[in-house]
Motif scaffolding. Structure first.
Motif, PDB file in Angstrom:
ATOM      1  N   ILE A 113     -36.320  88.270   9.441  1.00  0.00           N
ATOM      2  CA  ILE A 113     -37.630  87.640   9.300  1.00  0.00           C
ATOM      3  C   ILE A 113     -38.614  88.527  10.071  1.00  0.00           C
ATOM      4  N   ASP A 114     -39.648  89.022   9.395  1.00  0.00           N
ATOM      5  CA  ASP A 114     -40.610  89.862  10.112  1.00  0.00           C
ATOM      6  C   ASP A 114     -41.755  89.000  10.631  1.00  0.00           C
ATOM      7  N   ILE A 115     -42.637  89.620  11.419  1.00  0.00           N
ATOM      8  CA  ILE A 115     -43.721  88.865  12.055  1.00  0.00           C
ATOM      9  C   ILE A 115     -44.674  88.293  11.005  1.00  0.00           C
ATOM     10  N   ALA A 116     -44.932  89.074   9.953  1.00  0.00           N
ATOM     11  CA  ALA A 116     -45.844  88.583   8.911  1.00  0.00           C
ATOM     12  C   ALA A 116     -45.351  87.264   8.321  1.00  0.00           C
ATOM     13  N   HIS A 117     -44.040  87.074   8.269  1.00  0.00           N
ATOM     14  CA  HIS A 117     -43.485  85.823   7.747  1.00  0.00           C
ATOM     15  C   HIS A 117     -43.161  84.827   8.867  1.00  0.00           C
ATOM     16  N   GLY A 118     -42.603  85.308   9.951  1.00  0.00           N
ATOM     17  CA  GLY A 118     -42.179  84.407  11.029  1.00  0.00           C
ATOM     18  C   GLY A 118     -43.335  83.689  11.687  1.00  0.00           C
ATOM     19  N   LEU A 119     -44.499  84.351  11.742  1.00  0.00           N
ATOM     20  CA  LEU A 119     -45.665  83.707  12.365  1.00  0.00           C
ATOM     21  C   LEU A 119     -46.573  83.039  11.335  1.00  0.00           C
ATOM     22  N   GLN A 120     -46.166  83.070  10.079  1.00  0.00           N
ATOM     23  CA  GLN A 120     -46.945  82.415   9.021  1.00  0.00           C
ATOM     24  C   GLN A 120     -46.451  80.980   8.818  1.00  0.00           C
ATOM     25  N   TYR A 121     -47.214  80.162   8.095  1.00  0.00           N
ATOM     26  CA  TYR A 121     -46.678  78.887   7.635  1.00  0.00           C
ATOM     27  C   TYR A 121     -45.394  79.164   6.848  1.00  0.00           C
ATOM     28  N   SER A 122     -44.465  78.221   6.892  1.00  0.00           N
ATOM     29  CA  SER A 122     -43.240  78.408   6.118  1.00  0.00           C
ATOM     30  C   SER A 122     -42.859  77.109   5.430  1.00  0.00           C
ATOM     31  N   GLU A 123     -41.915  77.211   4.534  1.00  0.00           N
ATOM     32  CA  GLU A 123     -41.371  76.036   3.879  1.00  0.00           C
ATOM     33  C   GLU A 123     -40.872  75.041   4.930  1.00  0.00           C
ATOM     34  N   HIS A 127     -36.874  78.947   7.041  1.00  0.00           N
ATOM     35  CA  HIS A 127     -36.942  80.272   6.426  1.00  0.00           C
ATOM     36  C   HIS A 127     -35.656  80.562   5.638  1.00  0.00           C
ATOM     37  N   PRO A 128     -35.796  81.265   4.504  1.00  0.00           N
ATOM     38  CA  PRO A 128     -34.613  81.522   3.656  1.00  0.00           C
ATOM     39  C   PRO A 128     -33.485  82.231   4.404  1.00  0.00           C
ATOM     40  N   GLN A 129     -33.844  83.141   5.314  1.00  0.00           N
ATOM     41  CA  GLN A 129     -32.796  83.915   5.988  1.00  0.00           C
ATOM     42  C   GLN A 129     -31.897  83.028   6.851  1.00  0.00           C
ATOM     43  N   ILE A 130     -32.520  82.107   7.573  1.00  0.00           N
ATOM     44  CA  ILE A 130     -31.709  81.289   8.472  1.00  0.00           C
ATOM     45  C   ILE A 130     -30.976  80.208   7.676  1.00  0.00           C
ATOM     46  N   LYS A 140     -17.769  79.474   6.020  1.00  0.00           N
ATOM     47  CA  LYS A 140     -16.633  80.120   6.677  1.00  0.00           C
ATOM     48  C   LYS A 140     -15.897  79.160   7.614  1.00  0.00           C
ATOM     49  N   ILE A 141     -16.628  78.337   8.347  1.00  0.00           N
ATOM     50  CA  ILE A 141     -16.011  77.564   9.436  1.00  0.00           C
ATOM     51  C   ILE A 141     -15.593  76.167   8.987  1.00  0.00           C
ATOM     52  N   HIS A 142     -16.459  75.493   8.256  1.00  0.00           N
ATOM     53  CA  HIS A 142     -16.216  74.086   7.912  1.00  0.00           C
ATOM     54  C   HIS A 142     -16.529  73.823   6.442  1.00  0.00           C
ATOM     55  N   PRO A 143     -15.882  74.535   5.505  1.00  0.00           N
ATOM     56  CA  PRO A 143     -16.297  74.408   4.100  1.00  0.00           C
ATOM     57  C   PRO A 143     -16.018  73.014   3.525  1.00  0.00           C
ATOM     58  N   PRO A 144     -17.035  72.364   2.954  1.00  0.00           N
ATOM     59  CA  PRO A 144     -16.806  71.090   2.261  1.00  0.00           C
ATOM     60  C   PRO A 144     -15.947  71.311   1.021  1.00  0.00           C
ATOM     61  N   LYS A 145     -15.374  70.215   0.515  1.00  0.00           N
ATOM     62  CA  LYS A 145     -14.512  70.289  -0.668  1.00  0.00           C
ATOM     63  C   LYS A 145     -15.306  70.095  -1.958  1.00  0.00           C
ATOM     64  N   TYR A 146     -16.623  70.183  -1.897  1.00  0.00           N
ATOM     65  CA  TYR A 146     -17.436  70.101  -3.112  1.00  0.00           C
ATOM     66  C   TYR A 146     -18.510  71.177  -3.005  1.00  0.00           C
ATOM     67  N   SER A 147     -19.193  71.451  -4.110  1.00  0.00           N
ATOM     68  CA  SER A 147     -20.082  72.619  -4.093  1.00  0.00           C
ATOM     69  C   SER A 147     -21.556  72.287  -3.854  1.00  0.00           C
ATOM     70  N   ASP A 148     -21.984  71.077  -4.176  1.00  0.00           N
ATOM     71  CA  ASP A 148     -23.417  70.768  -4.125  1.00  0.00           C
ATOM     72  C   ASP A 148     -23.898  70.359  -2.740  1.00  0.00           C
ATOM     73  N   TRP A 149     -23.513  71.132  -1.735  1.00  0.00           N
ATOM     74  CA  TRP A 149     -24.019  70.868  -0.392  1.00  0.00           C
ATOM     75  C   TRP A 149     -25.037  71.944  -0.031  1.00  0.00           C
ATOM     76  N   ASP A 150     -25.829  71.637   0.977  1.00  0.00           N
ATOM     77  CA  ASP A 150     -26.843  72.592   1.410  1.00  0.00           C
ATOM     78  C   ASP A 150     -27.138  72.355   2.895  1.00  0.00           C
ATOM     79  N   THR A 151     -27.980  73.213   3.447  1.00  0.00           N
ATOM     80  CA  THR A 151     -28.414  73.051   4.835  1.00  0.00           C
ATOM     81  C   THR A 151     -29.935  72.962   4.867  1.00  0.00           C
ATOM     82  N   ILE A 152     -30.453  72.360   5.930  1.00  0.00           N
ATOM     83  CA  ILE A 152     -31.894  72.344   6.163  1.00  0.00           C
ATOM     84  C   ILE A 152     -32.129  72.532   7.655  1.00  0.00           C
TER      85      ILE A 152
END
Lengths: 511, 511
Positions: A113-123, A127-130, A140-152
């Motif tokens: 994440i560069d400064i132009a994005h990190g210091l800007q408003y974001s979703e 940020h997509p990278q994190i 890798k560490i705790h994979p669920p047994k289904y595919s439609d999971w996500d993080t926020i």
């Protein structure tokens, strides 16, 4: 996305929330409309990054916890000697990453994440990278047994807890909570109008005997809900800290988790898994020596195979588990960055809350965290190596404190027992009052005795979900080794603590 | 603290909220208790800062907005030449502060936040240093007429808006809002169960004719509330963006503010003053020349005396005003740091919300912001000098855009007018439809025409408090100069915009 079969367990409040930004473009253009080749933006009030006063950021990083205070603690000297001597690659110096990383205004590296994005408003969801890092980490560490999971991404675990409570609970909805818990979560429950119902815990200090939650109590409660809780709806969720539980330090085994998950399936509730420090797995207590033992320092492979208890996520086939993580304990609390893992429908609902209430977490924090992980640790594997160094330091600290207590009269005379934790930063000092002792009164009085000896601990009753419910079971203090500056402080704390207990017991449980 | 006479205007929800941390110490010790000389902390789960992987942070800073892209824009070349030529001290190079500042793990300087504190958990109300800066800033720029006011740090203005709405509004409480507004605030109002009531605005483009709010409408509404709004309680608050209003760009004069404040006293409501970009005062539009005019560059003294309209705070004798600020537009949005100013009772109530819901804003963000202000700008005066540089850049951008529009047919034929703003980053492009035009339908269609010409603007109707209420008055677009990369982009945008309008009008208001 496949259907989310637990939609009925989401709150009406959360499902009703809709966000649309006033600067977003309508979706139904008139006939003949063709988008322009070049877009000129007079709509969004996002300041051009040329207005930001920061051109670049250099971060000087350490290779080990307490690296700059080596002279103060044998822990770190040991870590360094380990790194220099152990040559299997895990901690060889060439895997330590750079001592300094730079964040520039613009970067072509998509992982950064560069400064132009990190210091800007974001979703609002982060940020997509994190987001990508957290997905890779969980895969890798705790994979669920289904595919439609996500993080926020969230503004620390507190924000995650608040958003999860909001996503699930309407007024009058019931949530099961361990009888001793991270009580700030109760405020989040109260904000929703939800009703917390405590679940009995087992505080048996016999090593590895207890999983924390009393599964017989829980099963009976659920099987006989209508008679035991005639005025309450059946629970929508169980809130648990299954690894290095706060405040008790107890950890649920994988087999135990399977039983709880089966109960969740049978009685149709969500499992909210709060795990702020579970990555800090701890081996059984060993009397500390001058330096750390080489064999305590795990490889990532050993750690994942034999030490870290898998998350409830790894049992989950349908999106029944919502997991809350934070970088507060593994990186730093002041970042205020954490994340939630769950079914995409759950993370979407949380993203709506973020869009209309909190907005995004600090972009500066996300940028620094992401880029340190990518540039210093080179992703998931190196980040786990850092966690293993944290783990070893916490192990040593735990050993130093437990040893200081066990060497003294209070322990030898069985006035107190210790629940030796398998993870986290907390351990319970169980006070073995004689039968019939008014526990709350005496534990509060003993707390003043500890304070008179200079020892600050947390009486378990302060962390009760319902203090009336736990008035017979709150005969313990939560101790943590996180804050101390040196081993000497921990030894002094353990010694003073034991002295205070002895004096209290030998004075007939009076101050 | 003197009595807060407006306590009845706070929400029951906020007043009922109480926080106490489980690791805090009871207040009633037993007889004979004496605190220990040395305290050993096993209570708080705050990781020792030795666990934080960051040892120090270097920030490379710019002296002017767009300093590193001088070749791209005449604006900045002008700023640099001004700095080199104007020798009255205001912008002389020796007042620019260091190009680089360093944040260390530990600092003895009490004005700075060090890493050990910035990356640690902090008080929900913010770090003491930044609280002190915001108090000094308000004392110098917008001093209230009473003493019991305070500031509280928030996670950007959104968090401030949400917390202020929570502090004031219970379900069914009424809040007055300008008919065009920053609509995300409506979601915060909805979260409380509050009811927004729009207040007519005056969008007369005659220079300095309108103050935004239609005071006659507002007075009549309040004087005849019971007949005009028989089903609603009298309003508890007015939410206003009085300087560089979003979306219209209009600014209320000091005399006008006195009239509104008198209405607030007579009808007993709180004034919520949202001011995210009001420090960016703008002189009347001038046709831009190749370089900026020297006399546009103000001294701090000129700026404060003759350009910045004083906040409602400066009229406030009793704590009737709550002001919301942010560092998003003056430093960077990604910090997510803002603050609220109000009576201490109000900031205390907000601090309770922070304690039990959000916790503290990012400590990393607070640390970076505070230390840049202290080390680069040397406090309030230097920070205002930075703001003056931002202001000049925004002035130039505004002039470039307005000039591009005014040179073309759409303006010369009076299809459009421009409300030339006295502050902020927004200006209104008023569309002069013939009488009887169905405004909403045609403004939406014209928006597609703009998009076909590549111009992204915000139709005013998208920012209506109540679109039905404003269906006859929403004949304008919000334009902002904040996002553009270069003057050339602004010129292209103005040109395309004017061409699109002309084509739309000369095609009989059809696409």
């Amino acid at each position: 996305m496949s259907e989310f079969v637990h939609g009925h367990l989401l709150s009406k409040r959360a499902l009703a929330r809709k966000s649309s930004h006033f600067a977003a473009i309508d979706k139904s253009p008139p006939k003949g409309f063709k988008p322009a080749d070049k877009n000129l933006i007079l709509s969004w009030g996002t300041p051009n990054d040329g207005f930001f006063p920061i051109e670049s950021i250099d971060l000087q990083l350490v290779d080990y916890p307490f690296e700059k205070s080596l002279s103060m603690s044998m822990t770190n000297a040991s870590l360094e000697s380990l790194a220099l001597s152990k040559t299997n690659g895990t901690v060889a110096n060439d895997s330590l990453g750079p001592k300094k990383i730079t964040i520039n205004r613009r970067s072509e590296d998509e992982k950064l994440i560069d400064i132009a994005h990190g210091l800007q408003y974001s979703e609002p969801k982060g940020h997509p990278q994190i987001l990508q890092f957290t997905r890779e980490f969980i895969s890798k560490i705790h994979p669920p047994k289904y595919s439609d999971w996500d993080t926020i991404v969230t503004t620390g675990a507190s924000d995650g807890l608040n958003k999860v409570a909001d996503a699930l609970l309407d007024p009058g909805d019931v949530i099961l909570i361990e009888e001793f818990t991270f009580t700030p979560f109760l405020a989040h429950v109260a904000n929703t109008g939800g009703i917390p119902v405590p679940v009995r815990m087992n505080l048996d200090p016999t090593p590895d005997k207890s999983n924390g939650l009393d599964i017989d109590y829980l099963t009976d409660l659920l099987e006989n809900w209508e008679t035991k809780k005639p005025d309450l709806k059946k629970p929508k969720a169980l809130y648990s800290i299954p690894t290095g539980q706060n405040p008790t330090g107890l950890t649920q085994s994988l087999e135990f988790r399977k039983k709880v998950y089966a109960l969740a399936e049978k009685h149709d509730f969500i499992i909210i898994e709060d795990d702020p420090y579970g990555y800090l797995t701890l081996p059984p207590y060993l009397k500390p020596e001058g330096v750390l033992k080489l064999d305590l320092f795990l490889t990532v492979e050993e750690y994942l195979s034999n030490h870290l208890v898998p998350s409830y996520l790894t049992l989950d086939t349908t999106g029944r588990v919502v997991r809350i993580e934070t970088f507060s304990k593994l990186f730093a609390p002041g970042l205020r960055v954490g994340f939630v893992v769950g079914h995409k429908k759950v993370t979407e609902v949380i993203a709506q809350y973020a869009a209309v209430v909190t907005r995004a977490p600090s972009g500066l924090s996300q940028m620094v965290l992401n880029n340190v992980i990518e540039q210093k640790y080179k992703g998931v594997y190196g980040w786990l190596q850092w966690i293993l160094k944290m783990r070893l330091t916490y192990t040593h600290r735990r050993d130093v404190l437990v040893n200081a207590i066990e060497e003294l009269d209070a322990y030898k005379k069985n006035y107190v027992s210790i629940i030796d934790p398998r993870a986290g930063m907390f351990l319970s000092l169980v006070v073995n009052f004689p039968p019939g002792t008014p526990i709350i009164e005496k534990i509060r009085l003993l707390n003043w005795k500890l304070l008179a000896f200079g020892v600050h601990a947390v009486p378990g009753i302060n962390m009760a979900t319902d203090s009336e419910f736990s008035k017979e079971t709150a005969n313990f203090f939560r101790l943590t080794v996180a804050a101390a500056n040196t081993d000497e402080e921990l030894i002094a704390a353990g010694t003073q603590l034991a002295k205070a207990v002895t004096e209290f017991f030998e004075n007939g449980l009076e101050f």
